[in-house]
Write an enzyme that holds these catalytic residues in place. Structure first.
Site, short mmCIF file in Angstrom:
data_model
loop_
_atom_site.label_atom_id
_atom_site.label_comp_id
_atom_site.label_asym_id
_atom_site.label_seq_id
_atom_site.Cartn_x
_atom_site.Cartn_y
_atom_site.Cartn_z
N ARG A 15 22.61 -10.54 -6.09
CA ARG A 15 22.79 -9.28 -6.94
C ARG A 15 24.03 -8.57 -6.73
NH1 ARG A 15 19.61 -4.49 -3.19
NH2 ARG A 15 20.93 -4.56 -1.43
N ASP A 36 22.56 -16.19 0.02
CA ASP A 36 21.92 -15.13 0.06
C ASP A 36 20.94 -15.14 1.26
OD1 ASP A 36 21.17 -12.01 -0.10
OD2 ASP A 36 22.48 -12.03 -1.86
N ASP A 57 22.60 -16.46 6.22
CA ASP A 57 22.62 -15.11 6.88
C ASP A 57 24.18 -15.23 7.64
OD1 ASP A 57 23.00 -13.14 8.68
OD2 ASP A 57 21.09 -13.34 9.70
N VAL A 58 24.93 -14.51 7.05
CA VAL A 58 26.52 -14.70 7.24
C VAL A 58 26.69 -14.48 8.71
CG1 VAL A 58 27.25 -14.21 4.83
CG2 VAL A 58 27.01 -12.41 6.45
N ASN A 84 31.51 -12.11 0.23
CA ASN A 84 31.03 -10.82 -0.46
C ASN A 84 29.77 -10.07 0.24
OD1 ASN A 84 30.37 -8.94 -2.91
ND2 ASN A 84 28.44 -10.22 -2.41
N TYR A 154 30.09 1.42 9.26
CA TYR A 154 30.46 0.50 8.00
C TYR A 154 32.00 0.47 7.84
CZ TYR A 154 30.79 -0.56 2.91
OH TYR A 154 31.16 -1.06 1.72
N LYS A 158 34.59 -2.75 7.72
CA LYS A 158 35.41 -3.00 6.69
C LYS A 158 36.92 -2.89 6.94
CE LYS A 158 32.40 -3.87 3.64
NZ LYS A 158 32.13 -5.29 3.12
#
Length: 262
Positions: A15, A36, A57-58, A84, A154, A158
């Site tokens: 998505r 995903d 699952d990254v 991503n 977060y 990042k």
């Protein structure tokens, strides 16, 4: 056909920005591997695009090993990786998220996905790309460049993506691998990730209006706006770029939010 016959793995592509990127890559001739943890949505998209699907699952290295084995056996190489997949933690963990009250479990889960996930993706992409070269595109965020007091995990994760991108870029250059690694920093892109923050009804419209008032271009971006940036960094058109930060934010980081009020 800017990516004709390129093998491209896109994480978190069921998505949002990942989906838009997968659709654009297919239009441009790439052989796309959608991955995903949302298997249902991912498989439907893969069927629609005549693409592969992998459960990934990254933040789990075992899943990356399986992806590595699958790609090696089926294609023998990887040309493009788009790291991503990411979470804010707002929907996926119990919080709290501010600097004073942040919960360790929430912090660790956000970093497991966002920071460790990118590290593992780069690790296995280098293995798959180092013989013939390739392009790694890491999706960071505006939040990786400025402080976010109510989303510290977060923002920190990042920022990790931003810095790790540069380390990977320099490492690959020093080794002569011909692997480029760049980061993209979106902001105010209308994706499902925003749902937890926008609310519903009149409240939603007010929050959107307040946010858009601080965007120089005056409106939220769409996932395709980021996908075009990813396409550029994935293609040979950006062959002399590595370690850069591409900001896609409608002008936010140009400084408009700090302008004097008149």
């Amino acid at each position: 056909m800017r990516l004709k016959n390129k093998i491209a793995l896109i994480t978190g592509s069921a998505r949002g920005i990942g989906q838009a990127t997968a659709e654009l890559f297919r239009q441009e001739g790439a052989i796309v591997i959608i991955s995903d943890i949302q298997d249902g949505k991912g498989k439907v998209l893969a069927d629609n695009l005549s693409a592969d699907f992998l459960h990934l699952d990254v933040g789990c290295e075992e899943d990356w090993k399986k992806a590595d084995e699958y790609i090696t056996q089926k294609y023998g190489r990887l040309d493009i990786l788009v790291n991503n997949a990411g979470i804010t933690g707002f929907l996926e963990t119990s919080g709290a998220f501010d600097a004073e009250n942040v919960e360790l479990k929430s912090w660790e889960e956000v970093h497991r996905v966002n920071a460790t996930g990118v590290m593992l993706g780069c690790k296995y992409a280098i293995k798959l790309m180092k013989e013939k070269g390739g392009s790694i595109v890491n999706i960071s965020s505006r939040s990786g460049m400025v402080g976010i007091p109510t989303a510290v995990a977060y923002a920190s994760s990042k920022a990790s993506v931003r810095n790790h991108t540069k380390s990977v870029a320099l490492y690959c250059a020093e080794k002569g691998y011909k692997i480029r690694c760049n980061s993209i920093h979106p902001a105010a892109i209308m994706t499902p990730m925003w749902e937890a923050m926008l609310g519903e009804g009149e409240q939603r419209m007010k929050i959107i209006a307040d946010i858009e008032a601080g965007i120089p271009l005056g409106h939220f971006g769409e996932p395709i706006d980021v996908a075009y940036g990813i396409l550029y960094l994935a293609s040979n058109e950006s062959r002399y770029l590595t370690g850069i930060e591409l900001t896609i934010d409608g002008g936010i980081l140009a400084g408009s939010e700090a302008k004097p009020k008149t």
